[in-house]
Scaffold this active site. Structure first.
Site, PDB file in Angstrom:
ATOM      1  N   LYS A  92      65.123 -35.758  65.902  1.00 56.37           N
ATOM      2  CA  LYS A  92      64.121 -36.682  66.462  1.00 56.37           C
ATOM      3  C   LYS A  92      62.842 -36.668  65.643  1.00 56.37           C
ATOM      4  O   LYS A  92      62.322 -37.715  65.257  1.00 56.37           O
ATOM      5  CB  LYS A  92      63.802 -36.282  67.908  1.00 56.37           C
ATOM      6  N   ASN A  93      62.300 -35.470  65.402  1.00 67.84           N
ATOM      7  CA  ASN A  93      60.978 -35.416  64.784  1.00 67.84           C
ATOM      8  C   ASN A  93      60.993 -35.763  63.291  1.00 67.84           C
ATOM      9  O   ASN A  93      59.945 -36.053  62.714  1.00 67.84           O
ATOM     10  CB  ASN A  93      60.303 -34.071  65.068  1.00 67.84           C
TER      11      ASN A  93
ATOM     12  N   CYS B  94      49.053 -37.192  78.363  1.00 68.13           N
ATOM     13  CA  CYS B  94      49.200 -35.917  77.667  1.00 68.13           C
ATOM     14  C   CYS B  94      49.912 -34.956  78.592  1.00 68.13           C
ATOM     15  O   CYS B  94      49.440 -34.694  79.679  1.00 68.13           O
ATOM     16  CB  CYS B  94      47.830 -35.383  77.289  1.00 68.13           C
TER      17      CYS B  94
ATOM     18  N   ARG C 152      45.323 -33.632  72.902  1.00 67.71           N
ATOM     19  CA  ARG C 152      46.059 -33.396  71.648  1.00 67.71           C
ATOM     20  C   ARG C 152      45.259 -34.063  70.537  1.00 67.71           C
ATOM     21  O   ARG C 152      45.345 -35.259  70.322  1.00 67.71           O
ATOM     22  CB  ARG C 152      47.493 -33.924  71.772  1.00 67.71           C
TER      23      ARG C 152
ATOM     24  N   ASP D 230      58.902 -25.885  70.610  1.00 62.79           N
ATOM     25  CA  ASP D 230      59.767 -26.861  71.270  1.00 62.79           C
ATOM     26  C   ASP D 230      61.025 -26.220  71.863  1.00 62.79           C
ATOM     27  O   ASP D 230      61.835 -26.910  72.487  1.00 62.79           O
ATOM     28  CB  ASP D 230      60.147 -27.993  70.298  1.00 62.79           C
TER      29      ASP D 230
ATOM     30  N   ARG E 297      64.274 -39.226  75.899  1.00 55.02           N
ATOM     31  CA  ARG E 297      63.453 -39.501  74.711  1.00 55.02           C
ATOM     32  C   ARG E 297      63.960 -38.716  73.510  1.00 55.02           C
ATOM     33  O   ARG E 297      63.742 -39.112  72.368  1.00 55.02           O
ATOM     34  CB  ARG E 297      62.003 -39.064  74.952  1.00 55.02           C
TER      35      ARG E 297
HETATM   36  N1  EPU Z   1      45.907 -29.760  66.232  1.00 55.67           N
HETATM   37  C1  EPU Z   1      44.547 -29.854  66.045  1.00 55.67           C
HETATM   38  N2  EPU Z   1      44.072 -30.932  65.330  1.00 55.67           N
HETATM   39  C2  EPU Z   1      44.881 -31.893  64.825  1.00 55.67           C
HETATM   40  C3  EPU Z   1      46.262 -31.781  65.021  1.00 55.67           C
HETATM   41  C4  EPU Z   1      46.752 -30.702  65.740  1.00 55.67           C
HETATM   42  O1  EPU Z   1      43.790 -29.012  66.479  1.00 55.67           O
HETATM   43  O2  EPU Z   1      44.373 -32.825  64.189  1.00 55.67           O
HETATM   44  C5  EPU Z   1      46.448 -28.599  66.975  1.00 55.67           C
HETATM   45  C6  EPU Z   1      47.153 -29.015  68.266  1.00 55.67           C
HETATM   46  O3  EPU Z   1      46.243 -29.115  69.343  1.00 55.67           O
HETATM   47  C7  EPU Z   1      48.167 -27.893  68.444  1.00 55.67           C
HETATM   48  C8  EPU Z   1      48.516 -27.494  67.006  1.00 55.67           C
HETATM   49  O4  EPU Z   1      47.474 -28.009  66.189  1.00 55.67           O
HETATM   50  O5  EPU Z   1      47.560 -26.798  69.080  1.00 55.67           O
HETATM   51  C9  EPU Z   1      49.834 -28.030  66.486  1.00 55.67           C
HETATM   52  O6  EPU Z   1      49.887 -29.438  66.669  1.00 55.67           O
HETATM   53  P1  EPU Z   1      50.770 -30.377  65.707  1.00 55.67           P
HETATM   54  O7  EPU Z   1      49.870 -31.362  65.084  1.00 55.67           O
HETATM   55  O8  EPU Z   1      51.605 -29.512  64.825  1.00 55.67           O
HETATM   56  O9  EPU Z   1      51.707 -31.113  66.763  1.00 55.67           O
HETATM   57  P2  EPU Z   1      52.188 -32.618  66.713  1.00 55.67           P
HETATM   58  O10 EPU Z   1      52.358 -33.053  65.307  1.00 55.67           O
HETATM   59  O11 EPU Z   1      51.363 -33.447  67.624  1.00 55.67           O
HETATM   60  C10 EPU Z   1      54.727 -32.094  66.581  1.00 55.67           C
HETATM   61  C11 EPU Z   1      55.951 -32.419  67.379  1.00 55.67           C
HETATM   62  C12 EPU Z   1      55.925 -31.651  68.696  1.00 55.67           C
HETATM   63  C13 EPU Z   1      55.806 -30.149  68.412  1.00 55.67           C
HETATM   64  C14 EPU Z   1      54.598 -29.857  67.492  1.00 55.67           C
HETATM   65  C15 EPU Z   1      54.533 -28.411  67.030  1.00 55.67           C
HETATM   66  C16 EPU Z   1      56.484 -34.665  66.720  1.00 55.67           C
HETATM   67  C17 EPU Z   1      56.509 -36.114  67.063  1.00 55.67           C
HETATM   68  N3  EPU Z   1      55.992 -33.852  67.645  1.00 55.67           N
HETATM   69  O12 EPU Z   1      53.625 -32.494  67.380  1.00 55.67           O
HETATM   70  O13 EPU Z   1      57.209 -31.890  69.264  1.00 55.67           O
HETATM   71  O14 EPU Z   1      55.626 -29.446  69.615  1.00 55.67           O
HETATM   72  O15 EPU Z   1      54.689 -30.681  66.307  1.00 55.67           O
HETATM   73  O16 EPU Z   1      55.701 -28.038  66.387  1.00 55.67           O
HETATM   74  O17 EPU Z   1      56.905 -34.266  65.639  1.00 55.67           O
HETATM   75  C18 EPU Z   1      58.764 -32.172  70.985  1.00 55.67           C
HETATM   76  O18 EPU Z   1      59.583 -32.562  70.149  1.00 55.67           O
HETATM   77  O19 EPU Z   1      59.071 -31.872  72.171  1.00 55.67           O
HETATM   78  C19 EPU Z   1      57.358 -32.056  70.603  1.00 55.67           C
HETATM   79  C20 EPU Z   1      56.381 -32.048  71.481  1.00 55.67           C
END
Ligand code: EPU
Length: 431
Positions: free
Chosen positions: A22-23, A117, A123, A307, A399
């Site tokens: 998915k991701n 959220c 986020r 995850d 999803r």
């Molecule tokens: N963070 C910041 N600033 C940013 C971005 C992130 O502080 O600009 C923090 C977040 O608050 C969090 C940490 O960094 O504490 C990690 O966030 P990340 O950006 O890595 O998460 P994401 O890209 O929003 C993706 C996956 C999530 C998965 C996370 C961590 C996708 C679409 N989503 O989210 O997947 O939990 O990486 O591995 O790729 C899921 O599949 O169930 C899911 C939620």
């Protein structure tokens, strides 16, 4: 409303084939915006997050042809405007990848952020914004809309991420591919889907190096050309079936996986007394004896994935002794705990830590999926529990899990999808 009804307490046995990640899919599909020419993408998972992303591209003017269940031809060459309907984008967390892709291709992006959220409090996207700004874009985030623009072409930059962020790493790679000069992303995330995106971009003519390490270097190129690509298998879907087999007991072979991506998950299950046999592209899980306690801390890859935290915590509910789980990525990813408590689980949450006292058995109950992985945890609990479990909120599960009911039934689970009278609607949430 459609719910899952599970008559639990049956061992899982047999083989299950894992779908595309998915991701990776939700990053690679918007990346096609950067490509001049048709892309044939294979191993696309049939899940609602992917359908939403495809709908967004189609609405923008992409030509999309279905070749077979998991293969699509996508051509974004004719798209000239960097706009999509906010309503569609709001329903999908990964719509933020449209910012990097649109900025890279059109020098402009207007994207609405997901409204809800489900965990982690706010986020944030500050690291994405920091990177785009360093590359010469002006970015404004107002009332949930991100407007990013650059007067000419983006330029390369050195970007040190303050936190390891999967989303920021991917978004900055997308923006950098067609930028002028070299971009260096330091403290980059190393998840398998980041490597997959880099491989996709490189096979279309990009010059991305170092993906899978914490320094990614992107030398901008003038254009990308069409081609073929096959998405990697879903590490988390595989981990979920592995956890399910550990919870119910039995003998399950999870096929079409990259075993190396599962090391962090299978290693923990071995500590818990589960037998794991690694093959070239499959992993066999056998659980005959009782489960042992362990401690887990979630971390960015190659650490234990956040995850998989709800699913493994559910397995630990059935292990002998007390286990400690620490969530190292998100602030609040324990909402499912209240649901498991209805089934007899004993979990105390304090901040980012959960103390789990193993119980002999869980008992069926009516529970709700409050996000995608929480939903997967509910399914695992229902499969292992004595009696009947009814799971509401299954749209979250769909999803990210293709054909979950059929796949589990093929392993011997008694699970079905049933339509039941509606209940008051809950707010849409995002994964
Ligand atoms: N963070 C910041 N600033 C940013 C971005 C992130 O502080 O600009 C923090 C977040 O608050 C969090 C940490 O960094 O504490 C990690 O966030 P990340 O950006 O890595 O998460 P994401 O890209 O929003 C993706 C996956 C999530 C998965 C996370 C961590 C996708 C679409 N989503 O989210 O997947 O939990 O990486 O591995 O790729 C899921 O599949 O169930 C899911 C939620």
């Amino acid at each position: 409303m459609t719910k899952y009804v599970i008559n639990g307490g049956r061992e899982l046995n047999g083989e299950v084939t894992i779908s595309g990640a998915k991701n990776a899919a939700v990053a690679i599909i918007p990346a096609v915006l950067l490509v001049n020419g048709p892309c044939r993408i294979e191993n696309i998972p049939q899940i609602s997050d992917v359908t939403m992303m495809l709908n967004i591209l189609q609405e923008m003017g992409a030509e999309i042809k279905t070749v077979n269940k998991h293969t699509m031809d996508i051509d974004c060459s004719a798209i000239t405007q960097a706009e999509a309907t906010f309503d569609m984008m709001r329903r999908l967390r990964a719509s933020y990848y449209l910012i990097g892709a649109m900025l890279g291709r059109y020098g402009k992006a207007t994207v609405s952020m997901p409204g809800g959220c489900n965990f982690g409090g706010v986020r944030p996207i500050d690291q994405h914004v920091k990177g785009f700004t360093a590359m010469g874009a002006s970015v404004e985030v107002k009332n949930g809309i991100v407007c990013a623009e650059t007067s000419g072409r983006l330029h390369g930059a050195n970007i040190l991420l303050d936190v390891v962020s999967v989303g920021a790493t991917i978004n900055l790679m997308l923006a950098a591919v067609l930028a002028k000069g070299k971009t260096v992303i330091e403290n980059a995330a190393r998840e398998p889907h980041i490597v997959d995106l880099a491989n996709f971009l490189n096979s279309m003519g990009a010059d991305v190096r170092g993906a899978g390490t914490n320094v990614i270097k992107v030398n901008g190129v003038s254009h990308l050309h069409g081609g073929f690509y096959s998405i990697i298998p879903d590490q988390i879907e595989a981990g979920t079936y592995i956890a399910a087999a550990a919870a119910t007991g039995g003998d399950v072979t999870v096929k079409n996986v990259i075993p190396k991506h599962l090391d962090c998950i299978t290693g923990k299950l071995q500590e818990m007394g589960v037998e794991v046999t690694e093959m070239d592209d499959a992993v066999r899980i056998v659980r005959r004896d009782s489960l042992k306690r362990t401690n887990i801390k979630t971390m960015p890859y190659p650490g234990f994935p956040t995850d998989m935290q709800p699913q493994i915590s559910t397995v630990l509910c059935l292990a002998e002794g007390t286990s400690v789980v620490t969530e190292g990525v998100w602030d609040n990813r324990y909402k499912y705990v209240d649901e498991l408590a209805k089934m007899g689980a004993r979990i105390q949450v304090s901040g980012r830590t959960a103390i789990i006292e193993g119980v002999d058995a869980l008992t069926g109950a009516t529970i709700k999926a409050c996000d995608l992985r929480a939903g997967a945890a509910c399914v695992i609990a229902g499969l292992a529990a004595r009696g009947t479990t009814m799971i509401e909120g299954i749209s979250y599960i769909e999803r990210g899990y293709e054909d979950i009911v059929e796949k589990l039934r093929s392993l011997g689970a008694d699970i079905r999808c049933v339509d039941m009278p509606d209940e008051p609607q809950r707010q849409e949430q995002v994964s």
